[in-house]
Design a protein around this motif. Structure first.
Motif, PDB file in Angstrom:
ATOM      1  N   PRO A 306      25.888 -23.142  -9.678  1.00 57.80           N
ATOM      2  CA  PRO A 306      25.164 -23.986 -10.646  1.00 57.80           C
ATOM      3  C   PRO A 306      24.126 -23.166 -11.411  1.00 57.80           C
ATOM      4  O   PRO A 306      23.659 -22.127 -10.951  1.00 57.80           O
ATOM      5  N   PHE A 307      23.757 -23.686 -12.575  1.00 59.95           N
ATOM      6  CA  PHE A 307      22.796 -22.986 -13.423  1.00 59.95           C
ATOM      7  C   PHE A 307      21.955 -24.019 -14.175  1.00 59.95           C
ATOM      8  O   PHE A 307      22.444 -25.075 -14.568  1.00 59.95           O
ATOM      9  N   ALA A 308      20.669 -23.699 -14.340  1.00 58.77           N
ATOM     10  CA  ALA A 308      19.751 -24.503 -15.155  1.00 58.77           C
ATOM     11  C   ALA A 308      18.843 -23.560 -15.925  1.00 58.77           C
ATOM     12  O   ALA A 308      18.612 -22.423 -15.495  1.00 58.77           O
ATOM     13  N   TRP A 309      18.323 -24.036 -17.046  1.00 60.46           N
ATOM     14  CA  TRP A 309      17.507 -23.207 -17.917  1.00 60.46           C
ATOM     15  C   TRP A 309      16.141 -23.005 -17.284  1.00 60.46           C
ATOM     16  O   TRP A 309      15.339 -23.943 -17.187  1.00 60.46           O
ATOM     17  N   ALA A 310      15.850 -21.763 -16.854  1.00 61.92           N
ATOM     18  CA  ALA A 310      14.577 -21.469 -16.191  1.00 61.92           C
ATOM     19  C   ALA A 310      13.429 -21.376 -17.188  1.00 61.92           C
ATOM     20  O   ALA A 310      12.270 -21.560 -16.808  1.00 61.92           O
ATOM     21  N   ARG A 311      13.713 -21.090 -18.450  1.00 62.64           N
ATOM     22  CA  ARG A 311      12.682 -20.971 -19.484  1.00 62.64           C
ATOM     23  C   ARG A 311      12.981 -21.979 -20.587  1.00 62.64           C
ATOM     24  O   ARG A 311      13.707 -21.681 -21.530  1.00 62.64           O
ATOM     25  N   PRO A 312      12.440 -23.203 -20.479  1.00 61.94           N
ATOM     26  CA  PRO A 312      12.795 -24.256 -21.453  1.00 61.94           C
ATOM     27  C   PRO A 312      12.354 -23.945 -22.875  1.00 61.94           C
ATOM     28  O   PRO A 312      12.956 -24.455 -23.823  1.00 61.94           O
ATOM     29  N   LEU A 313      11.295 -23.142 -23.053  1.00 64.98           N
ATOM     30  CA  LEU A 313      10.817 -22.854 -24.403  1.00 64.98           C
ATOM     31  C   LEU A 313      11.697 -21.859 -25.133  1.00 64.98           C
ATOM     32  O   LEU A 313      11.630 -21.761 -26.368  1.00 64.98           O
ATOM     33  N   ASP A 314      12.519 -21.081 -24.404  1.00 67.26           N
ATOM     34  CA  ASP A 314      13.418 -20.116 -25.033  1.00 67.26           C
ATOM     35  C   ASP A 314      14.709 -20.802 -25.459  1.00 67.26           C
ATOM     36  O   ASP A 314      14.983 -21.952 -25.108  1.00 67.26           O
ATOM     37  N   ALA A 315      15.516 -20.078 -26.206  1.00 61.72           N
ATOM     38  CA  ALA A 315      16.779 -20.622 -26.693  1.00 61.72           C
ATOM     39  C   ALA A 315      17.739 -20.877 -25.535  1.00 61.72           C
ATOM     40  O   ALA A 315      17.775 -20.122 -24.557  1.00 61.72           O
ATOM     41  N   GLN A 316      18.504 -21.950 -25.646  1.00 58.65           N
ATOM     42  CA  GLN A 316      19.491 -22.294 -24.625  1.00 58.65           C
ATOM     43  C   GLN A 316      20.777 -21.519 -24.894  1.00 58.65           C
ATOM     44  O   GLN A 316      21.778 -22.052 -25.373  1.00 58.65           O
ATOM     45  N   LYS A 317      20.728 -20.227 -24.559  1.00 55.89           N
ATOM     46  CA  LYS A 317      21.866 -19.334 -24.723  1.00 55.89           C
ATOM     47  C   LYS A 317      22.085 -18.592 -23.410  1.00 55.89           C
ATOM     48  O   LYS A 317      21.120 -18.165 -22.769  1.00 55.89           O
ATOM     49  N   LEU A 318      23.346 -18.430 -23.045  1.00 55.37           N
ATOM     50  CA  LEU A 318      23.709 -17.850 -21.753  1.00 55.37           C
ATOM     51  C   LEU A 318      24.420 -16.523 -21.969  1.00 55.37           C
ATOM     52  O   LEU A 318      25.394 -16.441 -22.733  1.00 55.37           O
ATOM     53  N   ASN A 319      23.929 -15.475 -21.294  1.00 53.57           N
ATOM     54  CA  ASN A 319      24.586 -14.166 -21.301  1.00 53.57           C
ATOM     55  C   ASN A 319      25.518 -14.062 -20.098  1.00 53.57           C
ATOM     56  O   ASN A 319      25.095 -14.310 -18.966  1.00 53.57           O
ATOM     57  N   VAL A 320      26.765 -13.684 -20.352  1.00 56.23           N
ATOM     58  CA  VAL A 320      27.781 -13.552 -19.309  1.00 56.23           C
ATOM     59  C   VAL A 320      28.459 -12.198 -19.481  1.00 56.23           C
ATOM     60  O   VAL A 320      28.774 -11.786 -20.611  1.00 56.23           O
ATOM     61  N   CYS A 321      28.700 -11.493 -18.370  1.00 58.22           N
ATOM     62  CA  CYS A 321      29.381 -10.196 -18.421  1.00 58.22           C
ATOM     63  C   CYS A 321      30.234 -10.022 -17.168  1.00 58.22           C
ATOM     64  O   CYS A 321      30.131 -10.793 -16.204  1.00 58.22           O
ATOM     65  N   VAL A 322      31.089  -9.002 -17.197  1.00 60.88           N
ATOM     66  CA  VAL A 322      31.941  -8.640 -16.063  1.00 60.88           C
ATOM     67  C   VAL A 322      31.344  -7.408 -15.394  1.00 60.88           C
ATOM     68  O   VAL A 322      31.061  -6.402 -16.056  1.00 60.88           O
ATOM     69  N   VAL A 323      31.119  -7.479 -14.098  1.00 59.47           N
ATOM     70  CA  VAL A 323      30.563  -6.348 -13.345  1.00 59.47           C
ATOM     71  C   VAL A 323      31.616  -5.260 -13.264  1.00 59.47           C
ATOM     72  O   VAL A 323      32.762  -5.505 -12.855  1.00 59.47           O
ATOM     73  N   HIS A 324      31.230  -4.029 -13.667  1.00 61.53           N
ATOM     74  CA  HIS A 324      32.178  -2.909 -13.687  1.00 61.53           C
ATOM     75  C   HIS A 324      31.760  -1.890 -12.621  1.00 61.53           C
ATOM     76  O   HIS A 324      30.638  -1.371 -12.647  1.00 61.53           O
ATOM     77  N   ASN A 325      32.655  -1.638 -11.675  1.00 67.72           N
ATOM     78  CA  ASN A 325      32.419  -0.676 -10.592  1.00 67.72           C
ATOM     79  C   ASN A 325      31.139  -1.004  -9.811  1.00 67.72           C
ATOM     80  O   ASN A 325      30.366  -0.117  -9.446  1.00 67.72           O
ATOM     81  N   GLY A 326      30.910  -2.302  -9.593  1.00 70.49           N
ATOM     82  CA  GLY A 326      29.771  -2.737  -8.807  1.00 70.49           C
ATOM     83  C   GLY A 326      28.434  -2.606  -9.493  1.00 70.49           C
ATOM     84  O   GLY A 326      27.396  -2.681  -8.831  1.00 70.49           O
ATOM     85  N   SER A 327      28.406  -2.407 -10.805  1.00 72.15           N
ATOM     86  CA  SER A 327      27.148  -2.219 -11.527  1.00 72.15           C
ATOM     87  C   SER A 327      27.174  -3.037 -12.808  1.00 72.15           C
ATOM     88  O   SER A 327      28.235  -3.266 -13.409  1.00 72.15           O
ATOM     89  N   ILE A 328      25.976  -3.458 -13.237  1.00 70.08           N
ATOM     90  CA  ILE A 328      25.846  -4.191 -14.495  1.00 70.08           C
ATOM     91  C   ILE A 328      25.359  -3.271 -15.610  1.00 70.08           C
ATOM     92  O   ILE A 328      25.243  -3.677 -16.762  1.00 70.08           O
ATOM     93  N   GLN A 329      25.067  -2.024 -15.291  1.00 70.39           N
ATOM     94  CA  GLN A 329      24.612  -1.074 -16.291  1.00 70.39           C
ATOM     95  C   GLN A 329      25.776  -0.687 -17.202  1.00 70.39           C
ATOM     96  O   GLN A 329      26.910  -0.516 -16.754  1.00 70.39           O
ATOM     97  N   ASN A 330      25.461  -0.554 -18.487  1.00 72.94           N
ATOM     98  CA  ASN A 330      26.436  -0.090 -19.487  1.00 72.94           C
ATOM     99  C   ASN A 330      27.668  -1.004 -19.552  1.00 72.94           C
ATOM    100  O   ASN A 330      28.805  -0.546 -19.589  1.00 72.94           O
TER     101      ASN A 330
END
Length: 563
Positions: A306-330
């Motif tokens: 589940p997910f909820a907006w932790a910062r209501p004053l910011d834009a309601q936009k969600l960042n989603v990515c695929v973890v590559h080789n166990g890391s979120i860098q690059n």
């Protein structure tokens, strides 16, 4: 105090005498704090008429008065004399304090042009420089039989009222102020007026539950009937949180009655679902530049969180990515917008999620065009957003890049071949009359603001039909009728809501994995409607219908004779 007295002796000789006492102007204090008021009158011709820039709710500040003459303490209620003709009443109010610390609001014109058109919010400053936001509005009490003895009731209420339904003590502090200035809201507290430290961020607060961290700033004015749910973390793990639910009752103009409660994280309005077999998905709200603001949350294969907006004053936009080789860098991520969503869309296809095939450095990743020619360095996981029972589900699936390209080409070809046709018609006002055999009108129906909007030929076979009627009135044309108006809309502002509106969205095909359910939205009579019919009118309508029955019978007999 000045009271109006009215005696009613009745029509019979032994009828009881009724004596009615009424107050011309009644000022009621419902703020929960001691106030000071000062009333005066002013000529209505000297007051500026600002109908052009009129607003529903106006704000003003308090300031030190030039004179303390005529100031009185208001704890519960006060009675004032009605102003003379061509005059209007002025009201000034503030928080009860010592004479040197006393501050009053500027003169608020209490007449048809000011309070009856809306409400006035006074930010009253206390001796300790704290702020109480008070809403001043006026209602007309017409319970008396004679309009000359009706009362005008001026009501003073808190602009923000809090009720604690969490079962525990809650700390509330204004944003950008130290924690030492926090106010404790007890477990049994109800309808507590909100006291702010400064006027700079009026209505923006942070809330802290027991054994939890402070929430992000919350703007209380933006809370509506739909509950605002904010995650409150009880530990360092990003998946261990509760939902702080804030529900506002805004039925009274200028007053927000807010209920604070706690819900399980299973009641979140957004769910991120990973339908892939091997890939790990990470997500967080957009705008977090580092993990201190908000860490990434991981979703293992074949799992959902589940997910909820932790910062209501910011834009309601969600960042989603695929973890590559166990890391979120690059890694490359997508940003999905959740603002101004269409409730009629049950499922929509979002831009696919890129998954890098090889290790790419940070400098190379910033210059890549994912949706252009550099897409050869990525595999793409299809993403869909599903609306089910009030919950938004972000579903990430596992499909090969070849199958996804075929699907995109098929969708693009269908969009190019589609022919879109749109027809819109608007009628300002029209009238239809029902006439009998004697060329006499029985009823007359008048309607205004008629609109028809038809949209067909959209890609994937989607069509839309919308109908609207702003107002409607039916009149009895019989001279001397007891009820000349059969039906009418009881509303002063006919443009605020439509009398009847219908929207229907359909889809003729279900190919390409896209399914749109038929959506029908019908709204009728959101405003009060008066309906009254006299019995002679009913019989005239019955006689009018019998004429058609006789014509049908004669036509049927003629057809039998010809046979």
């Amino acid at each position: 105090a000045v009271l109006d007295v009215r005696h009613d002796f009745g029509f019979l000789s032994r009828a009881p005498r009724v004596t009615t006492l009424s107050a011309p102007v009644l000022i009621m204090n419902k703020s929960g704090v001691d106030l000071v008021i000062r009333t005066s009158t002013i000529s209505s011709t000297s007051a500026a008429d600002d109908d052009v820039v009129a607003s529903t709710v106006k704000f003003c500040q308090t300031r030190a008065p030039q004179s303390t003459r005529g100031i009185q303490i208001l704890r519960e209620c006060a009675i004032r004399k009605a102003p003379r003709e061509n005059e209007m009443l002025l009201l000034e109010l503030g928080i009860a304090a010592a004479a040197k610390d006393l501050k009053l609001s500027p003169g608020i014109s209490v007449d048809e042009r000011e309070l009856l058109r809306g409400a006035v919010v006074v930010r009253a400053r206390c001796p300790d420089e704290s702020i109480y936001s008070l809403t001043v509005r006026m209602e007309s009490n017409s319970a008396s039989k004679s309009s000359a003895f009706s009362s005008q009731v001026i009501i003073i209420e808190p602009h923000y009222v809090l009720t604690n339904q969490t079962g525990d003590d809650v700390l509330i502090a204004q944003a950008a102020t130290p924690e030492s200035s926090a106010v404790t809201l007890r477990a049994a507290d109800a309808n507590v007026p909100l006291k702010m430290r400064t006027a700079a961020n009026d209505g923006i607060v942070c809330i802290k539950l027991p054994n939890s961290s402070w929430s992000a700033p919350i703007r209380l004015h933006s809370i509506t009937d739909t509950a605002l749910k904010i995650p409150v973390y009880s530990s360092a793990h990003p998946d261990e949180f509760q939902l702080l639910s804030l529900h506002a009752n805004v039925s009274t103009l200028g007053v927000s009655k807010i209920r604070v409660s706690v819900e399980s994280r299973a009641q979140a309005a957004i769910i991120v679902e990973n339908a892939s077999d091997v890939d790990v998905i990470a997500f967080r709200q957009a705008g977090a530049m580092n993990d201190d603001v908000e860490p990434w949350r991981l979703v293992p294969p074949r799992c959902a969180k589940p997910f909820a907006w932790a910062r209501p004053l910011d834009a309601q936009k969600l960042n989603v990515c695929v973890v590559h080789n166990g890391s979120i860098q690059n890694v490359a991520y997508r940003t999905y917008d959740f603002e101004n969503l269409d409730l009629s869309t049950a499922e929509e296809i979002l831009p696919a999620l890129p998954k890098p095939k090889i290790d790419l450095g940070e400098g190379v990743m910033q210059n890549l065009d994912i949706d252009g020619g550099d897409g050869v360095y990525f595999d793409f996981l299809p993403v869909a957003r599903v609306h089910r029972r009030g919950v938004r589900i972000i579903r990430v699936d596992a499909v090969s890049a070849t199958a996804l390209k075929k699907r995109n080409r098929a969708v693009k070809g269908m969009e190019e071949k589609s022919t879109e046709i749109r027809f819109s018609m608007s009628v300002g006002e029209c009238s239809v009359a029902l006439v009998d055999a004697a060329a006499s009108e029985i009823i007359n129906c008048s309607a205004g603001g008629l609109g028809v909007d038809v949209l067909t030929g959209v890609s994937a076979g989607v069509s839309r039909l919308a109908l609207a009627i702003n107002w409607l009135q039916i009149d009895d044309m019989k001279t001397g009728s007891a009820f000349p108006v059969i039906m009418r809309v009881l509303s002063k502002n006919l443009r605020k809501h439509t009398l009847f509106s219908m929207t229907m969205v359909t889809k003729t095909s279900a190919d390409l994995g896209v399914r749109v359910y038929p959506y029908v939205d019908v709204n009728f009579a959101p405003r009060p409607i008066q309906v009254a019919a006299h019995e002679p009118l009913v019989w005239r309508l019955v006689d009018f219908a019998r004429v058609f029955e006789q014509d049908d019978g004669a036509a049927a007999g003629l057809a039998t004779n010809e046979t």
